[in-house]
Motif scaffolding. Structure first.
Motif, PDB file in Angstrom:
ATOM      1  N   VAL A   1     -35.929 -32.088 -15.788  1.00 41.10           N
ATOM      2  CA  VAL A   1     -35.383 -31.202 -16.811  1.00 41.10           C
ATOM      3  C   VAL A   1     -34.250 -31.909 -17.550  1.00 41.10           C
ATOM      4  N   ASP A   2     -34.371 -31.998 -18.865  1.00 39.36           N
ATOM      5  CA  ASP A   2     -33.324 -32.623 -19.677  1.00 39.36           C
ATOM      6  C   ASP A   2     -32.256 -31.613 -20.098  1.00 39.36           C
ATOM      7  N   VAL A   3     -32.670 -30.402 -20.424  1.00 37.77           N
ATOM      8  CA  VAL A   3     -31.743 -29.334 -20.798  1.00 37.77           C
ATOM      9  C   VAL A   3     -32.177 -28.076 -20.057  1.00 37.77           C
ATOM     10  N   LEU A   4     -31.217 -27.388 -19.458  1.00 35.96           N
ATOM     11  CA  LEU A   4     -31.497 -26.158 -18.724  1.00 35.96           C
ATOM     12  C   LEU A   4     -30.979 -24.973 -19.533  1.00 35.96           C
ATOM     13  N   LEU A   5     -31.845 -23.988 -19.759  1.00 39.23           N
ATOM     14  CA  LEU A   5     -31.472 -22.768 -20.472  1.00 39.23           C
ATOM     15  C   LEU A   5     -31.282 -21.651 -19.454  1.00 39.23           C
ATOM     16  N   VAL A   6     -30.055 -21.163 -19.369  1.00 36.54           N
ATOM     17  CA  VAL A   6     -29.733 -20.040 -18.488  1.00 36.54           C
ATOM     18  C   VAL A   6     -29.389 -18.868 -19.396  1.00 36.54           C
ATOM     19  N   ALA A   7     -30.358 -17.972 -19.595  1.00 33.32           N
ATOM     20  CA  ALA A   7     -30.202 -16.897 -20.568  1.00 33.32           C
ATOM     21  C   ALA A   7     -30.299 -15.539 -19.887  1.00 33.32           C
ATOM     22  N   ARG A   8     -29.273 -14.759 -20.005  1.00 41.07           N
ATOM     23  CA  ARG A   8     -29.209 -13.349 -19.624  1.00 41.07           C
ATOM     24  C   ARG A   8     -29.801 -13.034 -18.249  1.00 41.07           C
ATOM     25  N   PRO A   9     -29.250 -13.589 -17.174  1.00 38.60           N
ATOM     26  CA  PRO A   9     -29.707 -13.144 -15.852  1.00 38.60           C
ATOM     27  C   PRO A   9     -29.429 -11.656 -15.680  1.00 38.60           C
ATOM     28  N   GLY A  10     -30.448 -10.916 -15.249  1.00 40.71           N
ATOM     29  CA  GLY A  10     -30.268  -9.477 -15.040  1.00 40.71           C
ATOM     30  C   GLY A  10     -29.760  -9.156 -13.653  1.00 40.71           C
ATOM     31  N   GLU A  11     -29.816 -10.128 -12.768  1.00 40.84           N
ATOM     32  CA  GLU A  11     -29.345  -9.939 -11.400  1.00 40.84           C
ATOM     33  C   GLU A  11     -28.351 -11.049 -11.057  1.00 40.84           C
ATOM     34  N   LYS A  12     -27.549 -10.797 -10.056  1.00 41.15           N
ATOM     35  CA  LYS A  12     -26.592 -11.806  -9.607  1.00 41.15           C
ATOM     36  C   LYS A  12     -27.326 -12.932  -8.899  1.00 41.15           C
ATOM     37  N   LEU A  13     -27.057 -14.161  -9.321  1.00 39.30           N
ATOM     38  CA  LEU A  13     -27.687 -15.312  -8.672  1.00 39.30           C
ATOM     39  C   LEU A  13     -27.145 -15.467  -7.262  1.00 39.30           C
ATOM     40  N   PRO A  14     -28.026 -15.682  -6.279  1.00 41.10           N
ATOM     41  CA  PRO A  14     -27.530 -15.986  -4.930  1.00 41.10           C
ATOM     42  C   PRO A  14     -26.666 -17.248  -4.942  1.00 41.10           C
ATOM     43  N   THR A  15     -25.863 -17.389  -3.932  1.00 41.01           N
ATOM     44  CA  THR A  15     -24.946 -18.522  -3.875  1.00 41.01           C
ATOM     45  C   THR A  15     -25.686 -19.847  -3.942  1.00 41.01           C
ATOM     46  N   ARG A  16     -26.817 -19.947  -3.250  1.00 37.79           N
ATOM     47  CA  ARG A  16     -27.541 -21.218  -3.251  1.00 37.79           C
ATOM     48  C   ARG A  16     -28.191 -21.493  -4.611  1.00 37.79           C
ATOM     49  N   ALA A  17     -28.565 -20.464  -5.341  1.00 39.21           N
ATOM     50  CA  ALA A  17     -29.094 -20.671  -6.689  1.00 39.21           C
ATOM     51  C   ALA A  17     -27.981 -21.153  -7.614  1.00 39.21           C
ATOM     52  N   ALA A  18     -26.795 -20.552  -7.492  1.00 37.62           N
ATOM     53  CA  ALA A  18     -25.660 -21.018  -8.287  1.00 37.62           C
ATOM     54  C   ALA A  18     -25.294 -22.450  -7.914  1.00 37.62           C
ATOM     55  N   LEU A  19     -25.410 -22.786  -6.628  1.00 32.15           N
ATOM     56  CA  LEU A  19     -25.151 -24.156  -6.187  1.00 32.15           C
ATOM     57  C   LEU A  19     -26.148 -25.128  -6.805  1.00 32.15           C
ATOM     58  N   ALA A  20     -27.406 -24.717  -6.928  1.00 33.41           N
ATOM     59  CA  ALA A  20     -28.419 -25.594  -7.533  1.00 33.41           C
ATOM     60  C   ALA A  20     -28.079 -25.874  -8.993  1.00 33.41           C
ATOM     61  N   VAL A  21     -27.640 -24.841  -9.727  1.00 29.70           N
ATOM     62  CA  VAL A  21     -27.243 -25.051 -11.118  1.00 29.70           C
ATOM     63  C   VAL A  21     -26.024 -25.969 -11.168  1.00 29.70           C
TER      64      VAL A  21
ATOM     65  N   VAL B   1     -34.893 -22.115  -7.415  1.00 32.96           N
ATOM     66  CA  VAL B   1     -33.888 -23.192  -7.356  1.00 32.96           C
ATOM     67  C   VAL B   1     -33.020 -23.094  -6.106  1.00 32.96           C
ATOM     68  N   ASP B   2     -32.969 -21.917  -5.457  1.00 33.16           N
ATOM     69  CA  ASP B   2     -32.140 -21.792  -4.265  1.00 33.16           C
ATOM     70  C   ASP B   2     -32.678 -22.622  -3.113  1.00 33.16           C
ATOM     71  N   THR B   3     -33.958 -22.980  -3.183  1.00 26.89           N
ATOM     72  CA  THR B   3     -34.536 -23.820  -2.134  1.00 26.89           C
ATOM     73  C   THR B   3     -34.921 -25.207  -2.647  1.00 26.89           C
ATOM     74  N   ALA B   4     -35.429 -25.277  -3.876  1.00 26.55           N
ATOM     75  CA  ALA B   4     -35.917 -26.560  -4.398  1.00 26.55           C
ATOM     76  C   ALA B   4     -34.944 -27.229  -5.354  1.00 26.55           C
ATOM     77  N   GLY B   5     -33.933 -26.503  -5.846  1.00 28.20           N
ATOM     78  CA  GLY B   5     -33.010 -27.070  -6.814  1.00 28.20           C
ATOM     79  C   GLY B   5     -33.638 -27.159  -8.198  1.00 28.20           C
ATOM     80  N   VAL B   6     -32.870 -27.639  -9.149  1.00 26.57           N
ATOM     81  CA  VAL B   6     -33.368 -27.830 -10.510  1.00 26.57           C
ATOM     82  C   VAL B   6     -34.079 -29.177 -10.571  1.00 26.57           C
ATOM     83  N   PRO B   7     -35.333 -29.220 -11.034  1.00 22.50           N
ATOM     84  CA  PRO B   7     -36.075 -30.500 -11.068  1.00 22.50           C
ATOM     85  C   PRO B   7     -35.340 -31.568 -11.864  1.00 22.50           C
ATOM     86  N   ALA B   8     -35.463 -32.785 -11.402  1.00 25.63           N
ATOM     87  CA  ALA B   8     -34.809 -33.905 -12.090  1.00 25.63           C
ATOM     88  C   ALA B   8     -35.443 -34.196 -13.438  1.00 25.63           C
TER      89      ALA B   8
END
Length: 529
Positions: free
Chosen positions: A226-246, A217-224
């Motif tokens: 997707v109706d519901v996005l499940l963000v469950a237990r990331p084990g690593e810190k999301l890069p800034t651009r991945a957080a921006l995509a969310v 998602v840091d390069t392609a973003g979240v696909p349009a």
């Protein structure tokens, strides 16, 4: 001169006329009863009455649904009640569908061909213990059904006693008739568990959702799509651009279920430290951040703990406050009817940050005897807990936020932000990233139904599918007999034995005294007794 049989004939004609009227009335009443079916459901939760969503689903059927139920006769009591309930509910669905639901019950034990047919259809036999003549024997029983609609087929392999049967039927009908399924996107690439690590949740949603792995998602973003996005237990810190995509997915009106760990527990060293997922700035801006703490609750799950006693290693079970049993749920469609959920190292939500224009619903809270511990902290189970360790407060651990939200990157100078304000949308935030994860391999564990129902209901609500939410948690309410003291039991036992005898003897004495008095009156009046 009148005819001697005139009165008799008149009476006979009247009797014949009355008989014809009675027979005609019975025929008319039978016809009306067949045309207008009326049932009375006397259960407390209307268990045998279709909910409005089920009724609408049955009425919307365009073609007949054929249900073949493979049920073993003479089932043990609890399985027999389930079979009776299945038949009663199918009758209700048939009545609501105007005949577009047809069903038949087949005995798979009648011959080998029928049993083979049931297995080939996907209905599996289950071995249960049966007590017969004071002996425990095992019996293979069938209690499943095959639903056929047009060229599609769905199988219910086995109906567990006590399961929400109306929901099972309604969900199966919806799976057969739905034309466009919503897409559930599962965020991957940052140490999140895959859907294979969440088999219970997947089984609860399959057939009604399309599942899509969302990565890069840091390069392609979240696909349009997707109706519901499940963000469950990331084990690593999301890069800034991945957080921006969310964030930009939310700004487009996307719905998200955030299940995050703010504490990273290490039971080997007995320590829990703060975890940074990279999504904390988003939740803080939206107005429902997860605090860097752990909730400890007196209403907790027992765990096994080993300790040395007199040179021996002793294993005992103790209640571990950092694995609370959550039973305080809001009366919201997502959480209404939930019995209990178990959270591991859950953090509380900060509900004071929500914007006044947003609508916040606290879905789940810890018990009134709980407290929080700031991270990092010692989490060794060997600690001795006292009442002073629980403040007597209740803390929110899951919440629903609805409204329009500002972007967490609205003031960023180095990032290209397309949208800075979202339309009306929704998100669910849970302070435990493990509550819906079974794990894989030998470490896989079975989660309580309340955990899965909370997650599945949240996803359904975010997807706009609220019709069947209440049915998923519909259960038979247990009403055990009230326990009484041993002294009261003894009193009631002797009362049950002696009271009927006393009543009979008392009645005999009353009759004897009354007869004696009657004889005395007769004697005084000169009559012979």
């Amino acid at each position: 001169m009148s005819h001697p049989l005139a009165g008799f004939l008149a009476t006979r004609r009247e009797a014949l006329l009355q008989g014809l009227l009675i027979v005609g009335s019975c025929i008319a009443l039978t016809y009306v009863a067949n045309q207008f079916l009326w049932r009375a459901d006397l259960t407390a939760n209307n268990r045998y009455t279709l909910a409005a969503a089920s009724h609408d689903l049955a009425q919307d059927l365009q073609d007949p649904v054929t249900v073949t139920a493979y049920v073993t006769p003479d089932l043990p009591a609890r399985f027999g009640r389930t079979a009776d309930e299945l038949r009663a509910l199918l009758q209700e669905f048939r009545a609501a569908a105007g005949g577009n639901v047809e069903f038949q019950f087949v005995d798979p034990g009648s011959d080998d061909a029928t049993a083979r047919e049931a297995r080939e259809e996907g209905v599996r036999p289950v071995t249960v213990n049966v007590r017969q003549q004071n002996q425990m024997t095992q019996k293979r029983v069938y209690l499943g059904a095959v639903f056929q609609y047009q060229d599609q087929r769905e199988v219910v392999p086995f109906v567990e006693p006590g399961a929400p049967l109306e929901y099972t039927i309604a969900r199966t009908l919806k799976q057969l008739t739905v034309e466009t399924k919503p897409v559930l996107g599962v965020l991957q690439g940052h140490g999140e568990p895959s859907l294979e690590a969440m088999p219970q949740l997947r089984r609860a949603l399959e057939g009604r959702y399309e599942f899509e792995t969302v990565s890069g998602v840091d390069t392609a973003g979240v696909p349009a799509t997707v109706d519901v996005l499940l963000v469950a237990r990331p084990g690593e810190k999301l890069p800034t651009r991945a957080a921006l995509a969310v964030d930009q997915y939310v700004m487009r009106g996307g719905r998200v279920l955030f299940a995050l760990n703010r504490g990273r527990a290490n039971m080997r060293f007995g320590q829990a430290r703060t975890a940074d997922t990279g999504l904390e700035p988003l939740l803080r801006t939206y107005g429902l951040p997860i605090q860097a703490n752990l909730v400890r609750d007196r209403n907790a799950t027992p765990v096994q703990m080993s300790e040395q006693r007199g040179g021996m290693n002793v294993v005992r079970r103790v209640r571990y406050p950092y694995i609370p049993q959550i039973s305080n749920f809001a009366g919201h469609p997502i959480s209404s009817g939930l019995d209990q959920a178990v959270f591991r190292f859950v953090s509380s939500l900060d509900t004071t940050q929500a914007d006044s224009t947003a609508h916040l619903t606290v879905l789940a809270r810890s018990s009134a005897q709980s407290a929080t511990t700031a991270l990092p902290t010692n989490i060794r189970p060997q600690r001795t807990w006292t009442s002073a360790d629980f403040s007597g407060a209740s803390f929110p651990v899951a919440g629903l936020l609805e409204g329009s939200f500002a972007s967490a990157f609205a003031d960023a100078d180095t990032l290209s932000v397309d949208r800075t304000q979202s339309p009306e949308t929704q998100m669910v935030v849970v302070g435990d990233g493990d509550f819906l994860v079974n794990g894989t391999g030998r470490r896989q564990q079975r989660l309580p139904p309340g955990n899965i129902n909370l997650a599945a209901n949240s996803i359904d609500y975010l997807a706009g599918d609220t019709g069947l939410l209440a049915l998923r948690t519909q259960q038979v309410t247990s009403r055990p007999l009230r326990q009484i003291a041993p002294t009261s039991k003894t009193v009631l036992k002797y009362l049950n034995v002696l009271l009927p005898i006393g009543l009979v003897v008392g009645y005999g004495l009353v009759r004897y005294r009354r007869n004696q008095a009657q004889r005395r009156r007769w004697k005084e009046s000169g009559l012979r007794a």
